[in-house]
Design an enzyme around this catalytic site. Structure first.
Site, PDB file in Angstrom:
ATOM      1  N   GLY A  14       0.709  -1.311   0.088  1.00 25.54           N
ATOM      2  CA  GLY A  14       0.103   0.008   0.028  1.00 25.54           C
ATOM      3  C   GLY A  14       0.930   1.120   0.035  1.00 25.54           C
ATOM      4  N   SER A  15       0.398   2.243  -0.575  1.00 25.62           N
ATOM      5  CA  SER A  15       1.209   3.508  -0.855  1.00 25.62           C
ATOM      6  C   SER A  15       0.460   4.622  -0.821  1.00 25.62           C
ATOM      7  CB  SER A  15       2.079   3.363  -2.195  1.00 25.62           C
ATOM      8  OG  SER A  15       1.334   3.141  -3.212  1.00 25.62           O
ATOM      9  N   PHE A  45      -0.234   0.535  -6.103  1.00 24.67           N
ATOM     10  CA  PHE A  45      -1.160   0.176  -7.053  1.00 24.67           C
ATOM     11  C   PHE A  45      -0.914   1.506  -8.179  1.00 24.67           C
ATOM     12  CE2 PHE A  45      -5.575   1.221  -8.218  1.00 24.67           C
ATOM     13  CZ  PHE A  45      -5.869   0.345  -8.915  1.00 24.67           C
ATOM     14  N   LYS A 125      -7.801  -0.029   8.754  1.00 25.15           N
ATOM     15  CA  LYS A 125      -9.115   0.099   9.645  1.00 25.15           C
ATOM     16  C   LYS A 125     -10.253   0.046   9.024  1.00 25.15           C
ATOM     17  CE  LYS A 125      -6.339   3.439  12.622  1.00 25.15           C
ATOM     18  NZ  LYS A 125      -6.091   4.967  13.016  1.00 25.15           N
ATOM     19  N   LYS A 210     -14.285   3.811  15.090  1.00 26.04           N
ATOM     20  CA  LYS A 210     -13.991   5.177  15.369  1.00 26.04           C
ATOM     21  C   LYS A 210     -14.448   5.863  14.127  1.00 26.04           C
ATOM     22  CE  LYS A 210      -9.794   5.839  13.321  1.00 26.04           C
ATOM     23  NZ  LYS A 210      -9.693   6.955  12.090  1.00 26.04           N
ATOM     24  N   ARG A 274     -10.251  12.668   7.826  1.00 25.42           N
ATOM     25  CA  ARG A 274     -10.575  12.788   6.374  1.00 25.42           C
ATOM     26  C   ARG A 274     -12.106  12.481   6.638  1.00 25.42           C
ATOM     27  NH1 ARG A 274      -6.515   8.931   3.778  1.00 25.42           N
ATOM     28  NH2 ARG A 274      -7.297   7.760   5.355  1.00 25.42           N
ATOM     29  N   ASN A 275     -12.705  11.405   7.362  1.00 30.43           N
ATOM     30  CA  ASN A 275     -13.944  11.147   7.583  1.00 30.43           C
ATOM     31  C   ASN A 275     -14.945  12.234   8.171  1.00 30.43           C
ATOM     32  OD1 ASN A 275     -14.326   7.924   7.090  1.00 30.43           O
ATOM     33  ND2 ASN A 275     -12.691   8.104   8.297  1.00 30.43           N
ATOM     34  N   LYS A 303      -8.989   7.830   0.406  1.00 31.33           N
ATOM     35  CA  LYS A 303     -10.220   6.716   0.311  1.00 31.33           C
ATOM     36  C   LYS A 303     -10.742   7.021   1.926  1.00 31.33           C
ATOM     37  CE  LYS A 303     -10.377   4.831  -3.485  1.00 31.33           C
ATOM     38  NZ  LYS A 303     -11.395   5.335  -4.401  1.00 31.33           N
TER      39      LYS A 303
HETATM   40  N1  LIG Z   1      -4.140   8.457   6.089  1.00 36.67           N
HETATM   41  C1  LIG Z   1      -4.210   8.326   7.551  1.00 36.67           C
HETATM   42  O1  LIG Z   1      -4.151   9.387   8.184  1.00 36.67           O
HETATM   43  C2  LIG Z   1      -4.559   6.923   8.042  1.00 36.67           C
HETATM   44  C3  LIG Z   1      -4.034   7.085   9.593  1.00 36.67           C
HETATM   45  C4  LIG Z   1      -3.986   5.495  10.020  1.00 36.67           C
HETATM   46  C5  LIG Z   1      -4.705   4.733   9.569  1.00 36.67           C
HETATM   47  N2  LIG Z   1      -5.163   4.799   8.151  1.00 36.67           N
HETATM   48  C6  LIG Z   1      -5.808   3.553   7.606  1.00 36.67           C
HETATM   49  O2  LIG Z   1      -4.863   3.133   6.744  1.00 36.67           O
HETATM   50  C7  LIG Z   1      -5.520   2.543   5.620  1.00 36.67           C
HETATM   51  C8  LIG Z   1      -5.011   3.050   4.262  1.00 36.67           C
HETATM   52  O3  LIG Z   1      -5.104   4.590   4.286  1.00 36.67           O
HETATM   53  P1  LIG Z   1      -4.269   5.373   3.306  1.00 36.67           P
HETATM   54  O4  LIG Z   1      -4.242   6.511   3.899  1.00 36.67           O
HETATM   55  O5  LIG Z   1      -2.855   4.871   3.141  1.00 36.67           O
HETATM   56  O6  LIG Z   1      -4.754   5.354   1.978  1.00 36.67           O
HETATM   57  P2  LIG Z   1      -5.497   6.555   1.156  1.00 36.67           P
HETATM   58  O7  LIG Z   1      -6.851   6.687   1.194  1.00 36.67           O
HETATM   59  O8  LIG Z   1      -4.468   7.676   1.219  1.00 36.67           O
HETATM   60  O9  LIG Z   1      -5.197   6.247  -0.531  1.00 36.67           O
HETATM   61  C9  LIG Z   1      -5.832   5.224  -1.230  1.00 36.67           C
HETATM   62  C10 LIG Z   1      -5.008   4.076  -1.557  1.00 36.67           C
HETATM   63  O10 LIG Z   1      -5.758   3.141  -2.402  1.00 36.67           O
HETATM   64  C11 LIG Z   1      -5.074   2.482  -3.651  1.00 36.67           C
HETATM   65  N3  LIG Z   1      -6.058   2.244  -4.366  1.00 36.67           N
HETATM   66  C12 LIG Z   1      -6.824   2.670  -5.324  1.00 36.67           C
HETATM   67  N4  LIG Z   1      -7.636   1.607  -5.886  1.00 36.67           N
HETATM   68  C13 LIG Z   1      -7.019   0.652  -5.650  1.00 36.67           C
HETATM   69  C14 LIG Z   1      -7.513  -0.927  -5.858  1.00 36.67           C
HETATM   70  N5  LIG Z   1      -8.274  -1.112  -6.798  1.00 36.67           N
HETATM   71  N6  LIG Z   1      -6.589  -1.894  -5.315  1.00 36.67           N
HETATM   72  C15 LIG Z   1      -5.574  -1.283  -4.412  1.00 36.67           C
HETATM   73  N7  LIG Z   1      -5.381  -0.109  -4.168  1.00 36.67           N
HETATM   74  C16 LIG Z   1      -6.011   0.809  -4.496  1.00 36.67           C
HETATM   75  C17 LIG Z   1      -4.519   4.184  -4.044  1.00 36.67           C
HETATM   76  O11 LIG Z   1      -3.325   3.970  -5.143  1.00 36.67           O
HETATM   77  C18 LIG Z   1      -3.773   4.673  -2.709  1.00 36.67           C
HETATM   78  O12 LIG Z   1      -2.686   4.174  -2.505  1.00 36.67           O
HETATM   79  C19 LIG Z   1      -6.986   2.742   5.775  1.00 36.67           C
HETATM   80  O13 LIG Z   1      -7.674   1.590   6.213  1.00 36.67           O
HETATM   81  C20 LIG Z   1      -7.045   3.737   6.720  1.00 36.67           C
HETATM   82  O14 LIG Z   1      -8.003   3.869   7.330  1.00 36.67           O
HETATM   83  C21 LIG Z   1      -5.003   5.826   7.396  1.00 36.67           C
HETATM   84  O1  LIG Z   2      -8.579  10.666   8.143  1.00 39.59           O
HETATM   85  P1  LIG Z   2      -9.305   9.310   8.534  1.00 39.59           P
HETATM   86  O2  LIG Z   2     -10.644   9.999   9.061  1.00 39.59           O
HETATM   87  O3  LIG Z   2      -9.260   8.538   7.550  1.00 39.59           O
HETATM   88  O4  LIG Z   2      -8.586   9.070   9.973  1.00 39.59           O
HETATM   89  C1  LIG Z   2      -7.142   8.787  10.050  1.00 39.59           C
HETATM   90  C2  LIG Z   2      -6.655   7.935  11.069  1.00 39.59           C
HETATM   91  O5  LIG Z   2      -7.223   6.929  11.219  1.00 39.59           O
HETATM   92  C3  LIG Z   2      -6.653   8.664  12.265  1.00 39.59           C
HETATM   93  O6  LIG Z   2      -5.757   7.964  13.206  1.00 39.59           O
END
Ligand SMILES: NC(=O)c1ccc[n+]([C@@H]2O[C@H](COP(=O)([O-])OP(=O)(O)OC[C@H]3O[C@@H](n4cnc5c(N)ncnc54)[C@H](O)[C@@H]3O)[C@@H](O)[C@H]2O)c1
Ligand SMILES: O=P(O)(O)OC[C@H](O)CO
Length: 365
Positions: A14-15, A45, A125, A210, A274-275, A303
């Site tokens: 994942g990136s 991706f 998550k 959450k 973001r949510n 996303k």
């Molecule tokens: N961003 C945060 O602050 C944060 C913090 C903690 C946890 N998380 C959790 O981490 C997880 C990943 O979030 P993120 O912020 O790294 O992602 P993101 O929401 O920033 O990005 C979306 C990702 O999905 C990829 N994507 C799109 N279509 C795809 C497909 N068909 N197959 C595979 N990949 C595809 C994109 O290339 C991109 O890398 C989520 O569960 C999120 O809740 C996010």
């Molecule tokens: O930006 P959100 O709402 O996807 O939340 C990001 C992380 O999960 C916070 O810990």
């Protein structure tokens, strides 16, 4: 490990926004700690950027994920790879960090293509709902790939950790404390403090649920209800998170809700996630614009997890006849699909009645 002297090799699957920050954290440790191979592979991706260049090539040339984490150098030992199977070759530490809806497809492609002694951690998550019931993402990974899978969750808004602002995280593990300690060594930095608790489901459900509460918090922001209302939503949400988790898994510990993955993540997500942001815009549109449309417009490829998680939670509640016990979770889903207006989030009379029911049905104290 097949060979005691062999170094641990890491791939980040994942990136996106958090995936890129996770790679940066890990890469800063693998160069310093002799037990790890320096190189960190990051599966991308693949997509074509507006300038016609491939994202993975750009990451490798500029050492920066220009789309999902612009302005941050990842570390020269991070190697982006658009080939999933190549990215996990020889790897024995797999870090899963994609939006939850893509994990099952990724795991299908990985079956039979990872090292038999690999171990995994999920930073994702979310959950899946199967005909036989809810399935946490770590369990999905663990069962599909026959690997031990820990989780890492916490108050972790990626952009803040990217600029090295202090925060904490919680690893949830099942039995393998040694593996949990290894994951903690891989992630911990002076500005990212990681602790581990033997409660995978509790930690993962905190991180997952959450996001539903964050949608509710965003709705009250969009309705300009103020801080007291938002605090009330967070309190009711935390109570539902705890009750739901304990009904699904009696092993979930109360103490987990006081770790970074619990109340701290709930607070940061409801304040700055973001949510929350997209739900605020949804409420300001009076529910006229869809979450999908707003996600595309406001997040540019990132996303939301909260809306789909609300749907998944709702399915569990409906299948088990628990809707009246979880008024906040139920209302968030019904608002998100347009069945109720955004204002329904603060129409409390029924909630109050149902919360009494909840107290009777579940041992909360
Ligand atoms: N961003 C945060 O602050 C944060 C913090 C903690 C946890 N998380 C959790 O981490 C997880 C990943 O979030 P993120 O912020 O790294 O992602 P993101 O929401 O920033 O990005 C979306 C990702 O999905 C990829 N994507 C799109 N279509 C795809 C497909 N068909 N197959 C595979 N990949 C595809 C994109 O290339 C991109 O890398 C989520 O569960 C999120 O809740 C996010
Ligand atoms: O930006 P959100 O709402 O996807 O939340 C990001 C992380 O999960 C916070 O810990």
């Amino acid at each position: 490990m097949e060979n005691a002297e062999e170094l641990f090799r890491v791939a980040v699957i994942g990136s996106g926004n958090w995936g890129s920050v996770a790679a940066k954290l890990i890469a800063s440790n693998t160069v310093k700690q002799s037990m790890f191979h320096d190189e960190v592979r990051m599966w991308v991706f693949e997509e074509t950027l507006p300038n016609g260049r491939k994202l993975s090539e750009t990451i490798n040339q500029e050492n920066e994920n220009v789309k999902y984490l612009p302005g941050i150098k990842l570390g020269s030992n991070v190697v982006a790879d658009p080939d999933l199977l190549n990215s996990v070759k020889e790897v024995n530490m797999l870090v899963f960090v994609t939006p939850h809806q893509f994990v099952e497809g990724i795991c299908k492609r990985l079956v039979g293509n990872i090292r038999p002694d690999a171990e995994a951690i999920s930073l994702i998550k979310g959950m899946e709902v199967k005909t036989e019931g809810p399935c946490m993402i770590s369990k999905l990974i663990s069962e599909m790939l026959s690997v031990n899978c820990c989780v890492l969750m916490g108050a972790n808004i990626a952009n803040e950790i990217a600029v090295e602002k202090f925060s904490e995280a919680t690893i949830g593990y099942r039995q393998d404390k040694e593996a949990a300690q290894r994951w903690a060594r891989l992630f911990s930095t002076p500005y990212f403090l990681v602790s581990a608790v033997p409660d995978v489901e509790g930690v993962e459900l905190c991180g997952t649920l959450k996001n539903v509460v964050a949608i509710a918090a965003g709705l009250v922001d969009g309705l300009d209800m103020g801080n007291n209302t938002k605090a009330a939503i967070m309190r009711i949400g935390l109570r539902e998170m705890k009750a739901f988790s304990k009904l699904l898994f009696s092993s979930v510990k109360d103490s987990t809700f006081f770790e970074s993955c619990g109340v701290a993540d709930l607070i940061t997500t409801c304040l700055g996630g973001r949510n929350r942001r997209v739900a605020e815009a949804f409420a300001r549109s009076g529910g006229k614009r869809s979450f999908d449309e707003l996600e595309t417009e406001l997040l540019q490829g990132q996303k939301l997890q909260g809306v789909s998680t609300a749907k998944e939670v709702y399915e569990v509640l409906r299948n088990r006849g628990w809707q009246s016990l979880f008024p906040l979770f139920t209302t968030v889903h019904e608002i998100s699909i347009g069945l109720l207006p955004p204002t329904a989030i603060v129409e409390y009379s029924e909630h109050a009645r149902n919360l009494n029911l909840l107290q009777g049905a579940v041992q909360l104290h």
